[in-house]
Design an enzyme around this catalytic site. Structure first.
Site, PDB file in Angstrom:
ATOM      1  N   ARG A 129      -8.946   9.667  -9.009  1.00 27.65           N
ATOM      2  CA  ARG A 129      -8.079  10.399  -8.059  1.00 27.65           C
ATOM      3  C   ARG A 129      -7.157   9.614  -7.102  1.00 27.65           C
ATOM      4  O   ARG A 129      -7.707   9.434  -6.073  1.00 27.65           O
ATOM      5  CB  ARG A 129      -9.171  11.373  -7.350  1.00 27.65           C
ATOM      6  CG  ARG A 129      -8.215  12.478  -6.434  1.00 27.65           C
ATOM      7  CD  ARG A 129      -9.211  13.021  -5.338  1.00 27.65           C
ATOM      8  NE  ARG A 129      -9.703  12.022  -4.460  1.00 27.65           N
ATOM      9  CZ  ARG A 129      -8.759  11.733  -3.230  1.00 27.65           C
ATOM     10  NH1 ARG A 129      -7.726  12.327  -3.157  1.00 27.65           N
ATOM     11  NH2 ARG A 129      -8.928  10.771  -2.336  1.00 27.65           N
ATOM     12  N   LYS A 161      -5.684  -2.431  -1.052  1.00 28.39           N
ATOM     13  CA  LYS A 161      -6.694  -2.246   0.014  1.00 28.39           C
ATOM     14  C   LYS A 161      -7.262  -3.593   0.482  1.00 28.39           C
ATOM     15  O   LYS A 161      -7.255  -3.764   1.683  1.00 28.39           O
ATOM     16  CB  LYS A 161      -7.705  -1.473  -0.372  1.00 28.39           C
ATOM     17  CG  LYS A 161      -8.295  -0.445   0.407  1.00 28.39           C
ATOM     18  CD  LYS A 161      -7.472   0.586   1.210  1.00 28.39           C
ATOM     19  CE  LYS A 161      -7.832   1.603   2.106  1.00 28.39           C
ATOM     20  NZ  LYS A 161      -8.403   2.744   1.494  1.00 28.39           N
ATOM     21  N   ASN A 195      -0.786  11.885   0.929  1.00 32.46           N
ATOM     22  CA  ASN A 195      -0.007  10.858   0.397  1.00 32.46           C
ATOM     23  C   ASN A 195       0.099  10.857  -1.145  1.00 32.46           C
ATOM     24  O   ASN A 195      -0.570  11.537  -1.600  1.00 32.46           O
ATOM     25  CB  ASN A 195      -0.622   9.330   0.796  1.00 32.46           C
ATOM     26  CG  ASN A 195      -0.806   8.924   2.060  1.00 32.46           C
ATOM     27  OD1 ASN A 195       0.285   8.857   2.857  1.00 32.46           O
ATOM     28  ND2 ASN A 195      -2.092   8.596   2.684  1.00 32.46           N
ATOM     29  N   GLU A 207     -13.222   3.962  -3.211  1.00 33.67           N
ATOM     30  CA  GLU A 207     -11.783   4.391  -2.874  1.00 33.67           C
ATOM     31  C   GLU A 207     -11.311   5.133  -4.208  1.00 33.67           C
ATOM     32  O   GLU A 207     -11.357   4.915  -5.130  1.00 33.67           O
ATOM     33  CB  GLU A 207     -11.033   3.201  -2.888  1.00 33.67           C
ATOM     34  CG  GLU A 207      -9.558   3.331  -2.853  1.00 33.67           C
ATOM     35  CD  GLU A 207      -9.140   3.691  -1.400  1.00 33.67           C
ATOM     36  OE1 GLU A 207      -8.064   4.252  -1.309  1.00 33.67           O
ATOM     37  OE2 GLU A 207     -10.063   3.780  -0.464  1.00 33.67           O
ATOM     38  N   ASP A 208     -10.711   6.320  -3.711  1.00 31.93           N
ATOM     39  CA  ASP A 208     -10.109   7.332  -4.569  1.00 31.93           C
ATOM     40  C   ASP A 208     -10.921   7.770  -5.805  1.00 31.93           C
ATOM     41  O   ASP A 208     -10.469   7.724  -6.757  1.00 31.93           O
ATOM     42  CB  ASP A 208      -8.755   6.577  -4.962  1.00 31.93           C
ATOM     43  CG  ASP A 208      -7.730   6.913  -4.081  1.00 31.93           C
ATOM     44  OD1 ASP A 208      -7.832   7.284  -2.912  1.00 31.93           O
ATOM     45  OD2 ASP A 208      -6.636   6.049  -4.241  1.00 31.93           O
ATOM     46  N   ASP A 227     -13.673   5.424   2.136  1.00 34.50           N
ATOM     47  CA  ASP A 227     -12.510   5.378   2.960  1.00 34.50           C
ATOM     48  C   ASP A 227     -11.970   6.881   2.695  1.00 34.50           C
ATOM     49  O   ASP A 227     -11.327   7.263   3.903  1.00 34.50           O
ATOM     50  CB  ASP A 227     -11.713   4.473   2.748  1.00 34.50           C
ATOM     51  CG  ASP A 227     -10.474   4.250   3.615  1.00 34.50           C
ATOM     52  OD1 ASP A 227     -11.006   4.203   4.910  1.00 34.50           O
ATOM     53  OD2 ASP A 227      -9.264   4.323   3.391  1.00 34.50           O
ATOM     54  N   ASP A 228     -11.662   7.532   1.709  1.00 37.90           N
ATOM     55  CA  ASP A 228     -11.220   8.747   1.772  1.00 37.90           C
ATOM     56  C   ASP A 228     -11.763   9.929   2.596  1.00 37.90           C
ATOM     57  O   ASP A 228     -11.351  10.829   3.240  1.00 37.90           O
ATOM     58  CB  ASP A 228     -10.961   9.370   0.254  1.00 37.90           C
ATOM     59  CG  ASP A 228     -10.316   8.482  -0.548  1.00 37.90           C
ATOM     60  OD1 ASP A 228      -9.083   8.034  -0.610  1.00 37.90           O
ATOM     61  OD2 ASP A 228     -10.950   7.924  -1.759  1.00 37.90           O
ATOM     62  N   TYR A 279       0.838  -1.326  -0.092  1.00 36.87           N
ATOM     63  CA  TYR A 279      -0.023  -0.188  -0.001  1.00 36.87           C
ATOM     64  C   TYR A 279       0.712   1.254   0.001  1.00 36.87           C
ATOM     65  O   TYR A 279       1.927   1.341  -0.495  1.00 36.87           O
ATOM     66  CB  TYR A 279      -0.748  -0.187   1.212  1.00 36.87           C
ATOM     67  CG  TYR A 279      -2.297   0.871   0.804  1.00 36.87           C
ATOM     68  CD1 TYR A 279      -2.817   0.454  -0.021  1.00 36.87           C
ATOM     69  CD2 TYR A 279      -2.456   1.909   1.790  1.00 36.87           C
ATOM     70  CE1 TYR A 279      -4.179   1.453  -0.313  1.00 36.87           C
ATOM     71  CE2 TYR A 279      -3.539   2.541   1.447  1.00 36.87           C
ATOM     72  CZ  TYR A 279      -4.518   2.250   0.426  1.00 36.87           C
ATOM     73  OH  TYR A 279      -5.511   3.231   0.511  1.00 36.87           O
TER      74      TYR A 279
END
Length: 642
Positions: A188, A206, A444, A277-278, A300-301, A134
């Site tokens: 993203r 993930k 990150n 995610e993203d 999660d973001d 990750y």
């Protein structure tokens, strides 16, 4: 036979009536939960067993198994323990000439060939390997995924070719009982922008942490990339790009694709958790708003980051002895992650400090690329920023140092993905108003962090409480060594996911995330707090995830979204006895009846102890059936249908 009839035949073959009872998410690891195409490989035996990552154990196969599976001579003659196999892998990974990206590729090769060994290696060496599977390495891996691609490790859904057939395509995954799904549209990825289908690397990473860190069974875990196009010319024009060479879908067409995906997942696996995610910021909020009450899902973001930072904030305020109702926070960055964190902190302050949601939001000052967010600065604000826009007469300011001087915050939190952007004068101004300010550069990967640990400690003269999104090395200053904390979502999302699924929750509520934040904060001892450590060590991830999962499951039951009929006497035991441990291979004949001794197998580590415990479980169930394989091959200790 027509394609249509062939498809129907395929679905009926994969979902025979005898298999449909094997969908209970609270009883993971059942052989029956596999679909026919996996079972037939094992039953037919021969070389294909070694080609199937769910079945293959390589040199760990015993001699009796090799004979029964007709793989004698197809492996070196030695029979090795799982521990020795893992040691060999670690020797390969630690070769000094390997780059982190090469280590990432080695691990993905292992995942594609021997799933049990992969998770044995990852679980036993989480601290060393989490940064490989990750962040930060996964960022580079996603940028180059089309170049390093060897084997599909997830599901590719095309909005162009599969639209109207998502449920049919999802049925191709060889498990009846999918429990955790991580999906990205690649728009993203971390702070790296639109990476299209290369973004599947983030879903794969993930899922690996959901298994190794959270206890999900790998056969119930599904990484997905939803291909809705890509707007990065250098990618779509590259001959190696693996996705659709079309512009991204937008508007109603895009949200229609998301709706169809969510409906298909709900229809196939009604108790599965879908983690977004993203996704690009504006779409991420809209998707969450549309879907969060329709199926078990979270972003999660937005929510995971919010919960993990809230946990660090809880401990930071405890260390500072700052009352929650008096805390002031400056956020640098106002994207989905930043607003998600701000909302979670506001929710926590509302519930724990006895103030209104509006009052809690007023304790938070959001800064974007144009400066302090106010209603008076003259631009049109997107909806997700409006809740935190100032309407209290705060001056319109752009310079961060001026904003710090005005607010006098207890915490500075960065989620801008802007890279180095907090100079020395900002840190010095922060320290003027708070003796030990929280400095959390959370962007990150590491290159996107707003400040380094060394700079933060040096410029604050060691006074700050520091935590980052990606890991930093310890810093020695004036004879004192400071260990930077890591506010990594991995402390939250595995436990939130596992607790939600094991509780058979119908949705993930704010109360469940507050419970997760509190459980994570409570996992840090007073001694650790005294050393300015706001988070546990990653070596404790599975234990922490168990505590978080138990708190989340209990919160789900308490707030009425759990479909469990009765609450367990001990939530932590209920969760821990269902956590996967990579101890061997699920086989048809390793079945044993449900018993407490069986469930405890997930905490047994030696083969001898596991065999003895399995024998006890079988005896308690009225005697073991004649078996083709040893009972030590069952990975989680949970029952398999005989």
């Amino acid at each position: 036979m027509s394609l249509h009839h062939a498809s129907l035949h395929h679905d009926q073959r994969n979902e025979s009536a005898s298999d449909l009872h094997a969908r209970d998410v609270a009883v993971p690891g059942l052989w029956k939960q596999r679909k026919r195409e996996i079972k037939v490989v094992e039953e037919s035996a021969g070389a294909p067993v070694l080609w199937a990552s769910w079945l293959n154990r390589g040199t760990n196969f015993g001699r009796e198994e090799r004979e029964h599976l007709h793989i004698e001579g197809l492996l070196p003659p030695v029979v090795e323990s799982l521990e020795l196999q893992a040691e060999r892998v670690m020797c390969q990974l630690r070769e000094p000439h390997n780059t982190d990206l090469q280590r990432y590729s080695i691990l993905n090769e292992l995942l594609s060939s021997n799933q049990c060994l992969y998770y044995k290696v990852l679980t036993d060496h989480l601290e060393e390997l989490a940064p490989i599977v990750y962040t930060p390495t996964v960022g580079e891996a996603c940028q180059k995924f089309d170049r390093i691609y060897r084997t599909p490790l997830g599901l590719y859904l095309s909005a162009f070719h599969h639209r109207g057939r998502f449920e049919q395509v999802l049925r191709n995954w060889p498990s009846h009982n999918v429990q955790i799904i991580v999906v990205t549209d690649g728009s993203r990825i971390l702070g790296l922008g639109d990476l299209g289908t290369n973004g599947i690397g983030i879903s794969i990473g993930k899922v690996a942490l959901y298994v190794a860190g959270g206890g999900f069974h790998p056969e119930h875990s599904l990484p997905v990339v939803l291909d809705v196009g890509c707007n990065r010319p250098e990618l779509v024009e590259d001959k190696f790009y693996l996705g659709e060479r079309r512009p991204r879908l937008e508007g109603d067409e895009y949200y229609g694709v998301i709706d169809e995906l969510c409906k298909a997942i709900k229809a196939l696996w009604p108790h599965a958790l879908l983690q977004f995610e993203d996704f690009e910021t504006t779409k991420a909020f809209e998707i969450l708003q549309r879907q969060r009450d329709k199926l078990l899902c979270f972003n999660d973001d937005i929510q995971g980051t919010g919960a993990v930072v809230t946990s660090g904030f809880i401990n930071g305020m405890k260390y500072q002895k700052t009352p929650l109702s008096e805390a002031r926070i400056v956020f640098y960055g106002a994207g989905s992650s930043a607003v998600g964190v701000a909302e979670m902190i506001a929710t926590y302050m509302q519930q724990k400090a006895g103030i209104s949601r509006g009052e809690a939001r007023k304790r938070i000052y959001m800064v974007d690329s144009k400066g302090l967010i106010t209603f008076t600065r003259g631009d049109t604000l997107p909806d997700h920023k409006k809740h935190f826009a100032r309407d209290d007469g705060a001056p319109d300011m752009k310079d961060l140092k001026d904003i710090i001087a005005y607010v006098k915050p207890h915490a500075l939190i960065g989620l801008s993905a802007a890279g180095p952007s907090w100079p020395q004068d900002v840190v010095e101004e922060l320290c003027k108003h708070t003796p030990c300010p929280l400095i959390f550069p959370l962007s990150n990967p590491t290159s996107k962090a707003e400040i380094t640990a060394e700079q933060a400690y040096e410029w604050s003269k060691g006074a700050c409480v520091f935590a980052s999104g990606s890991p930093f090395a310890p810093v020695t200053l004036d004879g004192t060594t400071y260990v930077p904390g890591q506010a990594n979502n991995v402390f939250i999302f595995p436990g939130v996911g596992f607790g939600s699924v094991m509780a058979k929750a119908t949705k993930v509520t704010d109360q469940m995330f507050v419970a997760a934040s509190q459980a994570l904060a409570d996992a840090v001892s007073e001694e650790q707090l005294g050393r300015k450590e706001m988070y546990p060590e990653i070596t404790q991830l599975r234990a922490v995830s168990c505590k978080v999962a138990a708190a989340v499951a209990q919160a789900a039951f308490d707030c009425g979204v759990s479909e469990l009929v009765n609450a367990p006497e001990d939530w932590q035991e209920y969760v821990s006895t269902r956590m996967y441990a990579p101890l061997g291979r699920t086989t048809k004949m390793a079945g044993m009846a449900i018993s407490k001794s069986t469930a405890q197998l997930s905490h047994v580590h030696s083969g001898e102890e596991l065999a003895a415990a399995a024998a006890m479980a079988a005896a308690a169930a009225g005697g073991a059936a004649k078996t083709r394989f040893h009972p030590t091959h069952h990975p989680s200790g949970l029952p398999v249908h005989p």
